[in-house]
Design a protein around this motif. Structure first.
Motif, PDB file in Angstrom:
ATOM      1  N   ALA A 182       0.590  -1.375  -0.050  1.00  0.00           N
ATOM      2  CA  ALA A 182      -0.318   0.045   0.039  1.00  0.00           C
ATOM      3  C   ALA A 182       0.799   1.040  -0.122  1.00  0.00           C
ATOM      4  CB  ALA A 182      -1.132  -0.023   0.912  1.00  0.00           C
ATOM      5  N   THR A 183       1.936   1.153   0.918  1.00  0.00           N
ATOM      6  CA  THR A 183       2.702   2.588   0.734  1.00  0.00           C
ATOM      7  C   THR A 183       3.732   2.060  -0.915  1.00  0.00           C
ATOM      8  OG1 THR A 183       3.685   1.711   2.995  1.00  0.00           O
ATOM      9  CG2 THR A 183       5.025   3.233   1.714  1.00  0.00           C
TER      10      THR A 183
ATOM     11  N   ILE B 282       2.676   1.756  -3.483  1.00  0.00           N
ATOM     12  CA  ILE B 282       1.895   2.145  -4.308  1.00  0.00           C
ATOM     13  C   ILE B 282       1.140   4.014  -4.335  1.00  0.00           C
ATOM     14  CG2 ILE B 282      -0.859   2.424  -5.261  1.00  0.00           C
ATOM     15  CD1 ILE B 282      -0.818  -0.879  -5.103  1.00  0.00           C
ATOM     16  N   LYS B 283       0.993   4.151  -2.888  1.00  0.00           N
ATOM     17  CA  LYS B 283       0.851   5.296  -2.735  1.00  0.00           C
ATOM     18  C   LYS B 283       1.779   6.305  -3.012  1.00  0.00           C
ATOM     19  CE  LYS B 283       0.488   8.393   1.107  1.00  0.00           C
ATOM     20  NZ  LYS B 283       0.352   8.591   2.972  1.00  0.00           N
ATOM     21  N   ARG B 284       3.069   6.000  -2.502  1.00  0.00           N
ATOM     22  CA  ARG B 284       4.268   7.040  -3.411  1.00  0.00           C
ATOM     23  C   ARG B 284       4.242   6.822  -5.146  1.00  0.00           C
ATOM     24  NH1 ARG B 284       9.765   5.264  -0.356  1.00  0.00           N
ATOM     25  NH2 ARG B 284      10.524   7.408  -1.762  1.00  0.00           N
TER      26      ARG B 284
ATOM     27  N   GLY C  32       1.613   6.948  -6.429  1.00  0.00           N
ATOM     28  CA  GLY C  32       0.507   7.737  -7.054  1.00  0.00           C
ATOM     29  C   GLY C  32       1.286   9.029  -7.016  1.00  0.00           C
ATOM     30  N   VAL C  33       1.981   9.786  -5.580  1.00  0.00           N
ATOM     31  CA  VAL C  33       2.025  10.836  -5.655  1.00  0.00           C
ATOM     32  C   VAL C  33       2.924  11.429  -6.621  1.00  0.00           C
ATOM     33  CG1 VAL C  33       3.250  12.361  -3.714  1.00  0.00           C
ATOM     34  CG2 VAL C  33       2.077  10.453  -3.655  1.00  0.00           C
ATOM     35  N   ARG C  34       4.146  10.529  -7.012  1.00  0.00           N
ATOM     36  CA  ARG C  34       4.883  10.767  -8.066  1.00  0.00           C
ATOM     37  C   ARG C  34       4.406  10.659  -9.566  1.00  0.00           C
ATOM     38  NH1 ARG C  34       8.563   6.648  -7.123  1.00  0.00           N
ATOM     39  NH2 ARG C  34       7.559   5.949  -8.105  1.00  0.00           N
TER      40      ARG C  34
ATOM     41  N   THR D 264       5.535   4.517 -13.395  1.00  0.00           N
ATOM     42  CA  THR D 264       5.048   4.405 -12.436  1.00  0.00           C
ATOM     43  C   THR D 264       3.848   2.683 -12.301  1.00  0.00           C
ATOM     44  OG1 THR D 264       4.003   7.027 -12.487  1.00  0.00           O
ATOM     45  CG2 THR D 264       2.703   5.634 -11.649  1.00  0.00           C
TER      46      THR D 264
ATOM     47  N   VAL E 250       3.223   0.489  -9.531  1.00  0.00           N
ATOM     48  CA  VAL E 250       1.940  -0.051  -8.766  1.00  0.00           C
ATOM     49  C   VAL E 250       1.963  -1.315  -9.127  1.00  0.00           C
ATOM     50  CG1 VAL E 250      -0.498   0.556  -9.434  1.00  0.00           C
ATOM     51  CG2 VAL E 250       0.781   2.127  -9.323  1.00  0.00           C
TER      52      VAL E 250
ATOM     53  N   GLY F 221       3.958  -3.214  -5.517  1.00  0.00           N
ATOM     54  CA  GLY F 221       2.829  -3.182  -4.643  1.00  0.00           C
ATOM     55  C   GLY F 221       1.328  -3.831  -4.716  1.00  0.00           C
TER      56      GLY F 221
END
Length: 194
Positions: free
Chosen positions: A58-59, A61-63, A65-67, A88, A92, A95
Motif C-alpha cells: 500500500a505504501t 502504491i501511494k508513493r 501515485g504521489v510521484r 509508475t 504500482v 505494490g
C-alpha cells in the motif's frame, strides 16, 4: 466444384488456454511456500510477514501515485517540456504483488522495484507489446492487441509522441481571381484512413 481452404493463423486465444493452468500452479506454489515458511519460523511470524507485505504494498502504491501526480502537475505547468519517466506502472504492479498474500509474489515485486531487474522487465514488456502491435489479428479478434493499438494511438497525442498524424494541404495553384486565390478553400478532402 471444390473449395480451397485458406490457411489461417492460430489465434492468440489458443495460446492463452494455458493461462488458467499457470494461475492454478502459481497459487499452489504460493500456498506450499507459505506452509514451508510457517514450518521454519512459525505461523504467527508468517502471518506478520504477510501483513507487513500488505502495508508495504500500500505504501509503494501511494508513493507511486504521489510521484505520478507531481509529474502531471509539472506537465500541466509546462506542456512543452519533456514528460518525465516516472515508472509508475511497474511500481504500482509491484505494490499490488506485495499486497497479494504469498512470498513468491513478494519476490517478484522486489524484482520490479530494483533498478537492474526493473530494466530487464521493461525490455521484456516492450518486446511483448511490440509483438502484439505487429500482430495481424483483425480488430476485435484479440482484446489485448486492440488495447495496445489504442494505447499507441493515444501516445501519438502526447507531447513526447514521435508520430504526428496530419494532412499536408498545398494551396491551389494559379490565381482564381485578379489578385490570387479568393476566399477560403472549401474543396472536399476525404478523411485520412489508417
Amino acid at each position: 466444384m471444390s473449395q480451397q481452404a485458406t490457411p489461417t493463423r492460430p489465434t492468440r486465444r489458443g495460446r492463452l488456454r494455458f493461462v488458467p493452468l499457470l494461475i492454478a500452479a502459481w497459487l499452489v506454489l504460493e500456498i506450499w511456500l507459505v506452509t514451508v515458511v510457517a514450518g521454519w519460523v512459525g505461523w504467527f511470524l508468517t502471518l506478520m510477514l504477510l501483513l507487513a507485505g500488505v502495508f508495504l504494498g500500500a505504501t509503494v502504491i501511494k508513493r507511486a501515485g504521489v510521484r505520478a501526480f507531481r509529474a502531471a502537475v509539472e506537465l500541466s505547468k509546462d506542456p512543452q517540456s519533456a514528460q518525465p519517466q516516472t515508472g509508475t506502472s511497474m511500481t504500482v504492479l509491484a505494490g499490488v504483488l506485495l499486497i497479494l498474500p504469498g512470498f513468491l509474489s513478494d519476490l517478484l515485486a522486489v524484482t520490479l522495484l530494483l533498478p537492474p531487474t526493473r530494466l530487464l522487465w521493461r525490455v521484456v514488456a516492450r518486446r511483448l507489446t511490440g509483438s502484439v502491435l505487429r500482430s495481424t489479428a483483425p480488430v476485435g479478434a484479440d482484446r489485448f492487441a486492440d488495447a495496445m493499438r489504442l494505447q499507441e494511438q493515444l501516445r501519438i497525442h502526447r507531447p513526447d509522441g514521435k508520430v504526428v498524424q496530419g494532412e499536408v494541404v498545398d494551396p491551389p495553384t494559379g490565381p482564381k481571381g485578379p489578385s490570387g486565390p479568393s476566399g477560403p478553400d472549401t474543396e472536399y478532402r476525404p478523411p485520412i484512413a489508417p
